[in-house]
Design a protein around this motif. Sequence first.
Motif, PDB file in Angstrom:
ATOM      1  N   TYR A  85     -10.056 -22.213   4.130  1.00 28.35           N
ATOM      2  CA  TYR A  85      -9.689 -21.115   4.384  1.00 28.35           C
ATOM      3  C   TYR A  85      -9.394 -20.062   3.416  1.00 28.35           C
ATOM      4  CZ  TYR A  85      -5.120 -18.840   4.312  1.00 28.35           C
ATOM      5  OH  TYR A  85      -3.410 -18.128   4.751  1.00 28.35           O
ATOM      6  N   PHE A  86      -9.627 -20.538   2.137  1.00 26.88           N
ATOM      7  CA  PHE A  86      -9.707 -20.182   1.138  1.00 26.88           C
ATOM      8  C   PHE A  86     -10.483 -19.363   0.176  1.00 26.88           C
ATOM      9  CE2 PHE A  86      -5.745 -22.709  -0.059  1.00 26.88           C
ATOM     10  CZ  PHE A  86      -4.980 -21.684   0.125  1.00 26.88           C
ATOM     11  N   VAL A  87     -11.960 -19.905   1.009  1.00 34.15           N
ATOM     12  CA  VAL A  87     -12.987 -19.485   0.638  1.00 34.15           C
ATOM     13  C   VAL A  87     -13.878 -19.135   1.865  1.00 34.15           C
ATOM     14  CG1 VAL A  87     -15.765 -20.293  -0.024  1.00 34.15           C
ATOM     15  CG2 VAL A  87     -13.368 -21.204  -0.706  1.00 34.15           C
ATOM     16  N   PHE A  88     -13.816 -19.100   2.190  1.00 36.30           N
ATOM     17  CA  PHE A  88     -14.372 -18.417   4.114  1.00 36.30           C
ATOM     18  C   PHE A  88     -13.753 -17.156   5.057  1.00 36.30           C
ATOM     19  CE2 PHE A  88     -17.411 -21.770   3.567  1.00 36.30           C
ATOM     20  CZ  PHE A  88     -18.404 -21.347   2.933  1.00 36.30           C
ATOM     21  N   GLY A  89     -12.179 -17.528   4.240  1.00 35.12           N
ATOM     22  CA  GLY A  89     -11.066 -17.067   4.934  1.00 35.12           C
ATOM     23  C   GLY A  89     -11.031 -17.635   6.288  1.00 35.12           C
ATOM     24  N   GLU A  90     -11.444 -18.515   7.019  1.00 37.68           N
ATOM     25  CA  GLU A  90     -11.541 -19.135   8.105  1.00 37.68           C
ATOM     26  C   GLU A  90      -9.673 -19.523   8.702  1.00 37.68           C
ATOM     27  OE1 GLU A  90     -13.384 -22.960   7.745  1.00 37.68           O
ATOM     28  OE2 GLU A  90     -15.674 -21.298   7.719  1.00 37.68           O
ATOM     29  N   LYS A  91     -10.232 -19.327   9.485  1.00 42.89           N
ATOM     30  CA  LYS A  91      -8.217 -19.063  10.296  1.00 42.89           C
ATOM     31  C   LYS A  91      -8.225 -21.159  10.285  1.00 42.89           C
ATOM     32  CE  LYS A  91      -7.689 -15.051  12.062  1.00 42.89           C
ATOM     33  NZ  LYS A  91      -7.066 -13.483  12.260  1.00 42.89           N
ATOM     34  N   ILE A  92      -6.788 -21.187  10.335  1.00 39.15           N
ATOM     35  CA  ILE A  92      -6.315 -22.204  10.895  1.00 39.15           C
ATOM     36  C   ILE A  92      -5.753 -22.765  12.349  1.00 39.15           C
ATOM     37  CG2 ILE A  92      -4.642 -24.451   9.908  1.00 39.15           C
ATOM     38  CD1 ILE A  92      -5.713 -23.701   7.227  1.00 39.15           C
ATOM     39  N   SER A  93      -5.850 -22.813  13.373  1.00 41.52           N
ATOM     40  CA  SER A  93      -5.646 -22.893  14.300  1.00 41.52           C
ATOM     41  C   SER A  93      -4.906 -24.145  14.371  1.00 41.52           C
ATOM     42  CB  SER A  93      -6.962 -23.084  15.340  1.00 41.52           C
ATOM     43  OG  SER A  93      -6.890 -24.265  15.563  1.00 41.52           O
ATOM     44  N   ILE A  94      -4.159 -24.435  16.124  1.00 46.45           N
ATOM     45  CA  ILE A  94      -2.756 -24.753  16.427  1.00 46.45           C
ATOM     46  C   ILE A  94      -4.560 -26.641  16.628  1.00 46.45           C
ATOM     47  CG2 ILE A  94      -1.609 -26.076  17.545  1.00 46.45           C
ATOM     48  CD1 ILE A  94      -0.611 -23.840  15.692  1.00 46.45           C
ATOM     49  N   ARG A  95      -5.481 -26.378  16.688  1.00 48.26           N
ATOM     50  CA  ARG A  95      -5.892 -27.319  16.578  1.00 48.26           C
ATOM     51  C   ARG A  95      -6.699 -28.316  15.851  1.00 48.26           C
ATOM     52  NH1 ARG A  95     -10.000 -26.982  21.645  1.00 48.26           N
ATOM     53  NH2 ARG A  95     -10.327 -29.389  21.041  1.00 48.26           N
ATOM     54  N   LYS A  96      -7.236 -27.426  14.753  1.00 48.75           N
ATOM     55  CA  LYS A  96      -7.361 -28.422  13.828  1.00 48.75           C
ATOM     56  C   LYS A  96      -6.195 -28.190  12.768  1.00 48.75           C
ATOM     57  CE  LYS A  96     -11.496 -24.966  12.497  1.00 48.75           C
ATOM     58  NZ  LYS A  96     -11.582 -23.105  11.993  1.00 48.75           N
ATOM     59  N   LEU A  97      -4.857 -28.233  13.062  1.00 46.63           N
ATOM     60  CA  LEU A  97      -3.794 -28.400  12.174  1.00 46.63           C
ATOM     61  C   LEU A  97      -3.168 -29.938  12.611  1.00 46.63           C
ATOM     62  CD1 LEU A  97      -1.901 -27.921   9.938  1.00 46.63           C
ATOM     63  CD2 LEU A  97      -0.765 -26.247  12.135  1.00 46.63           C
ATOM     64  N   ALA A  98      -3.317 -30.132  14.432  1.00 48.92           N
ATOM     65  CA  ALA A  98      -2.371 -31.241  14.704  1.00 48.92           C
ATOM     66  C   ALA A  98      -4.263 -32.105  14.217  1.00 48.92           C
ATOM     67  CB  ALA A  98      -3.544 -30.647  16.693  1.00 48.92           C
ATOM     68  N   GLY A  99      -5.124 -31.668  13.965  1.00 47.59           N
ATOM     69  CA  GLY A  99      -6.194 -32.871  13.583  1.00 47.59           C
ATOM     70  C   GLY A  99      -5.834 -33.279  12.443  1.00 47.59           C
ATOM     71  N   ILE A 100      -5.429 -32.137  11.166  1.00 47.45           N
ATOM     72  CA  ILE A 100      -5.156 -32.621  10.207  1.00 47.45           C
ATOM     73  C   ILE A 100      -4.414 -33.536  10.341  1.00 47.45           C
ATOM     74  CG2 ILE A 100      -4.159 -31.612   7.944  1.00 47.45           C
ATOM     75  CD1 ILE A 100      -7.100 -31.499   8.652  1.00 47.45           C
ATOM     76  N   VAL A 101      -2.715 -33.246  10.822  1.00 42.20           N
ATOM     77  CA  VAL A 101      -1.821 -33.669  11.238  1.00 42.20           C
ATOM     78  C   VAL A 101      -2.144 -35.545  11.731  1.00 42.20           C
ATOM     79  CG1 VAL A 101       0.401 -34.504  12.469  1.00 42.20           C
ATOM     80  CG2 VAL A 101      -0.475 -32.208  11.405  1.00 42.20           C
ATOM     81  N   CYS A 102      -2.858 -35.994  12.526  1.00 42.46           N
ATOM     82  CA  CYS A 102      -3.303 -37.014  13.037  1.00 42.46           C
ATOM     83  C   CYS A 102      -3.974 -37.855  12.091  1.00 42.46           C
ATOM     84  CB  CYS A 102      -4.648 -37.094  14.245  1.00 42.46           C
ATOM     85  SG  CYS A 102      -3.576 -36.393  15.757  1.00 42.46           S
ATOM     86  N   ILE A 103      -5.069 -37.433  10.814  1.00 42.67           N
ATOM     87  CA  ILE A 103      -5.424 -37.772  10.249  1.00 42.67           C
ATOM     88  C   ILE A 103      -3.787 -38.471   8.617  1.00 42.67           C
ATOM     89  CG2 ILE A 103      -7.241 -37.878   8.428  1.00 42.67           C
ATOM     90  CD1 ILE A 103      -9.177 -35.454   9.962  1.00 42.67           C
ATOM     91  N   MET A 104      -3.366 -37.378   8.749  1.00 48.05           N
ATOM     92  CA  MET A 104      -2.360 -37.688   7.681  1.00 48.05           C
ATOM     93  C   MET A 104      -1.274 -38.792   8.810  1.00 48.05           C
ATOM     94  SD  MET A 104      -3.898 -36.225   5.525  1.00 48.05           S
ATOM     95  CE  MET A 104      -2.123 -36.776   4.187  1.00 48.05           C
ATOM     96  N   ALA A 105      -1.113 -38.859   9.768  1.00 50.82           N
ATOM     97  CA  ALA A 105      -0.666 -39.849  10.547  1.00 50.82           C
ATOM     98  C   ALA A 105      -1.097 -41.605  10.439  1.00 50.82           C
ATOM     99  CB  ALA A 105       0.430 -39.278  11.561  1.00 50.82           C
ATOM    100  N   GLY A 106      -2.208 -41.217   9.941  1.00 49.88           N
ATOM    101  CA  GLY A 106      -3.642 -42.417  10.485  1.00 49.88           C
ATOM    102  C   GLY A 106      -3.197 -43.088   8.946  1.00 49.88           C
ATOM    103  N   ILE A 107      -3.053 -42.653   8.212  1.00 49.17           N
ATOM    104  CA  ILE A 107      -3.512 -42.592   6.672  1.00 49.17           C
ATOM    105  C   ILE A 107      -2.321 -43.427   6.702  1.00 49.17           C
ATOM    106  CG2 ILE A 107      -2.754 -42.154   4.223  1.00 49.17           C
ATOM    107  CD1 ILE A 107      -5.602 -39.626   5.111  1.00 49.17           C
ATOM    108  N   VAL A 108      -1.183 -42.713   6.926  1.00 49.02           N
ATOM    109  CA  VAL A 108       0.861 -43.162   7.677  1.00 49.02           C
ATOM    110  C   VAL A 108       0.286 -44.788   7.624  1.00 49.02           C
ATOM    111  CG1 VAL A 108       2.903 -43.080   7.392  1.00 49.02           C
ATOM    112  CG2 VAL A 108       1.794 -40.927   5.810  1.00 49.02           C
ATOM    113  N   ILE A 109       0.123 -44.762   8.992  1.00 54.34           N
ATOM    114  CA  ILE A 109       0.419 -45.353   9.886  1.00 54.34           C
ATOM    115  C   ILE A 109      -0.575 -46.596   9.123  1.00 54.34           C
ATOM    116  CG2 ILE A 109      -0.209 -46.545  11.880  1.00 54.34           C
ATOM    117  CD1 ILE A 109       0.333 -43.807  12.558  1.00 54.34           C
ATOM    118  N   PHE A 110      -1.744 -46.506   8.548  1.00 51.50           N
ATOM    119  CA  PHE A 110      -2.716 -48.049   7.914  1.00 51.50           C
ATOM    120  C   PHE A 110      -1.878 -48.319   6.734  1.00 51.50           C
ATOM    121  CE2 PHE A 110      -5.765 -48.773   4.877  1.00 51.50           C
ATOM    122  CZ  PHE A 110      -7.036 -49.449   5.830  1.00 51.50           C
TER     123      PHE A 110
END
Length: 112
Positions: A85-110
């Motif tokens: 996002y910061f280096v290339f100006g890539e957009k953070i789509s809803i799908r990418k954000l959902a993936g990150i939320v899943c990763i973070m939720a997995g870390i919390v649940i773990f």
Amino acid sequence: MISKFAAAMFLSVTLASISQVLLKISAGKHYKALMREYLNPYVIGGYGLLLVSMFLTVYAYSGLDYKNGPMIESLGNVFVLVLGYFVFGEKISIRKLAGIVCIMAGIVIFNL
């Protein structure tokens, strides 16, 4: 308090994420000579960081519980998204954000 082994793993993941960005920068450039595609500062720096990251990971696993390593390594996906996002100006789509939320939720649940 974070152990020195967890800090080494965190640093390893950070360096690996930065190396991915360097390699992507190199891939986006056009070189006149074929050899320059593989021997330029971005590629050499990227693979150098990957090498350092590998040694840090080996060191970290020498004192870190094996169950905690993959949890810390999964943060690399978050780092790459933020760096993109910061280096290339890539957009953070809803799908990418959902993936990150899943990763973070997995870390919390773990860790429950």
